[in-house]
Design an enzyme around this catalytic site. Sequence first.
Site, short mmCIF file in Angstrom:
data_model
loop_
_atom_site.label_atom_id
_atom_site.label_comp_id
_atom_site.label_asym_id
_atom_site.label_seq_id
_atom_site.Cartn_x
_atom_site.Cartn_y
_atom_site.Cartn_z
N TYR A 102 -6.31 7.91 -0.50
CA TYR A 102 -6.06 6.57 0.40
C TYR A 102 -7.42 6.34 1.21
O TYR A 102 -7.54 5.16 1.04
CB TYR A 102 -4.99 7.25 1.29
CG TYR A 102 -4.39 6.39 2.28
CD1 TYR A 102 -3.58 5.28 1.87
CD2 TYR A 102 -4.77 6.12 3.62
CE1 TYR A 102 -2.74 4.26 2.74
CE2 TYR A 102 -3.93 5.31 4.59
CZ TYR A 102 -3.26 4.57 3.98
OH TYR A 102 -2.85 3.42 4.85
N GLY A 124 0.87 -1.29 -0.05
CA GLY A 124 -0.04 0.13 0.12
C GLY A 124 0.85 1.29 -0.05
O GLY A 124 2.09 1.32 0.30
P1 NAD Z 1 5.73 0.57 3.87
O1 NAD Z 1 5.91 1.68 2.64
O2 NAD Z 1 6.92 0.47 4.85
O3 NAD Z 1 5.78 -0.90 2.85
C1 NAD Z 1 4.79 -1.12 1.77
C2 NAD Z 1 5.61 -2.10 0.91
O4 NAD Z 1 4.57 -2.04 -0.27
C3 NAD Z 1 6.76 -1.42 0.32
O5 NAD Z 1 7.76 -2.61 0.58
C4 NAD Z 1 6.58 -1.08 -0.94
O6 NAD Z 1 7.75 -1.29 -1.93
C5 NAD Z 1 5.35 -2.39 -1.32
N1 NAD Z 1 4.63 -1.68 -2.48
C6 NAD Z 1 4.16 -0.51 -2.95
N2 NAD Z 1 3.73 -0.55 -4.07
C7 NAD Z 1 3.74 -1.73 -4.53
C8 NAD Z 1 3.45 -2.54 -5.88
N3 NAD Z 1 2.82 -1.93 -6.74
N4 NAD Z 1 3.72 -3.76 -5.96
C9 NAD Z 1 4.41 -4.54 -4.96
N5 NAD Z 1 4.69 -3.91 -3.63
C10 NAD Z 1 4.39 -2.69 -3.62
O7 NAD Z 1 4.39 0.51 4.60
P2 NAD Z 1 3.80 0.16 5.86
O8 NAD Z 1 3.73 1.15 6.74
O9 NAD Z 1 4.44 -1.25 6.21
O10 NAD Z 1 2.24 -0.20 5.62
C11 NAD Z 1 1.91 -1.55 4.90
C12 NAD Z 1 0.36 -1.60 4.87
O11 NAD Z 1 -0.31 -1.17 6.12
C13 NAD Z 1 -0.26 -0.42 3.81
O12 NAD Z 1 -1.18 -1.01 2.97
C14 NAD Z 1 -0.55 0.78 4.53
O13 NAD Z 1 -1.59 1.45 3.90
C15 NAD Z 1 -0.98 0.00 6.00
N6 NAD Z 1 -1.17 0.89 7.13
C16 NAD Z 1 0.12 1.33 7.51
C17 NAD Z 1 0.10 2.26 8.74
C18 NAD Z 1 1.08 2.92 9.41
O14 NAD Z 1 0.81 3.30 10.42
N7 NAD Z 1 2.27 2.55 8.96
C19 NAD Z 1 -1.45 2.73 9.38
C20 NAD Z 1 -2.68 2.15 8.52
C21 NAD Z 1 -2.30 1.41 7.63
#
Ligand code: NAD
Length: 454
Positions: free
Chosen positions: A360, A297
């Site tokens: 988002y 994401g």
């Molecule tokens: P992050 O950016 O650390 O990791 C996301 C990963 O997704 C990255 O490694 C990226 O390369 C990969 N990615 C992006 N586009 C891609 C694609 N087209 N194909 C394959 N891989 C792809 O993010 P995170 O914080 O670990 O978040 C993970 C999930 O949790 C996301 O869906 C995010 O929306 C959700 N989320 C995170 C938080 C937070 O506080 N960190 C809060 C709510 C929701």
Amino acid sequence: MSDYLVKLAENPTARAIIKNIGLPTPPSLARASGAYEAEPLSGKTVLLGAAAKGYAAKAALATLKGMGATVDQSTPATLVEGASFDRFVFDATGFAGAADIRALYDFFHPVIRRLKANGRVVVLAAVPELQSTVAARTAARAVEGFTRSLAKEVGKKGSTVNLLYVEQGAEKRLDGPLRFFLSDHSTYVDGQAVRVTTEVKAATKIPTTQVLEGKVALVTGGARGIGAATAARLAAEGAHVVVLDIPQDAETLNATAQKIGGTALAMDITDPATPQKLVSHFKDTHGGVDIVVHNAGVTRDKTLANMKEQNWDLVQNINLAAILAVDEALLENDAIKDHGRIVCLSSIGGIAGNMGQTNYGATKAGLIGYVAGRANEVAGKGICINAVAPGFIETRMTAAMPFMIREAGRRLCSLSQGGEPGDVAELITFLSTPGASGISGNVIRVCGQSLVGA
Ligand code: NAD
């Protein structure tokens, strides 16, 4: 990224200063490390209570004993003076009308101060919508307001309160959820109401340790952050994990996969060829996939007036369209095995909305609708599909936030601190287990009971 206030609060002198200047003093949170244990409550005391005519206490007692707990079933009149408790479980499934709500006061009032730090409280209630009388529906729903409020009172000591709405007959499926919510695997899941039903066919064999042995999992966006933590956690339970991330991140991805003895797939999830490639990969190599975690994401924040078309489309494509396309291909080609699990990463931004996140927020709310809509369709094969909505988690995504927004995100929750990627991984792992067969179509937050969207 580390939280300076959590680190400072570990020092008693600094803790006193923080308190004096009016800042929240984040409690030090207990977290389980490693895989599930057979008896995680060994050496712990649980006070178990029940309202008259409840149907879940018997199952709860069996689970508590199985978890190795010392179970105390004293009534307020027979309580040993000075006794303290690690856990409380109360069965409110017998509530038939408003007068019964008093049982919550009677059970909790005399003992709530005796809950130890990092305590866990689980209340069981009947499903309001399934009650045949207005009075019973009222009473069942009242329990949610009670548990959410109590969570706000005990959070300052690192304790959590969660509610399980248990359909009659689904008490047989309480073992998995109780094991999770009463353990230190659920540390940052707080103030939630989760529905446990019999709608999905359950597997016959439900292990309590190495619960994913023999299972194959896919984690998208698995190179880093929440995805990498999830991959490691699933592997610790015995699963073979296939981690997928974009080709530009192949090096990080390979390192993540290697660490857990998994497989790396360098693919862009939005590539139109990806769904079919995944079908072929899993069918040819493993005969199918058991667990699919849609974690990849991105954010591209701008107010709507300033948002470029390509940033709207990019977020829709990665966060939502790709997930629907992958699931459709896997399901149509029978590539998700019976009793499979699908978990979609939503967000509290999808529940509450966020300034600058129309793109988002739409995708993350869409996923909540998606899992609710898909759940019935896949129930016959024993497949569960749920959404996990993280609150403020310390990752690259939140490290990029402006200071004041980051501070507000961290502090405005009952536990006064952000969560760790491993906290989200714990909830995803639980939902991926055979023991979670009672839970489908739910959205569960892992947010320390954030005020945002609550
Ligand atoms: P992050 O950016 O650390 O990791 C996301 C990963 O997704 C990255 O490694 C990226 O390369 C990969 N990615 C992006 N586009 C891609 C694609 N087209 N194909 C394959 N891989 C792809 O993010 P995170 O914080 O670990 O978040 C993970 C999930 O949790 C996301 O869906 C995010 O929306 C959700 N989320 C995170 C938080 C937070 O506080 N960190 C809060 C709510 C929701």
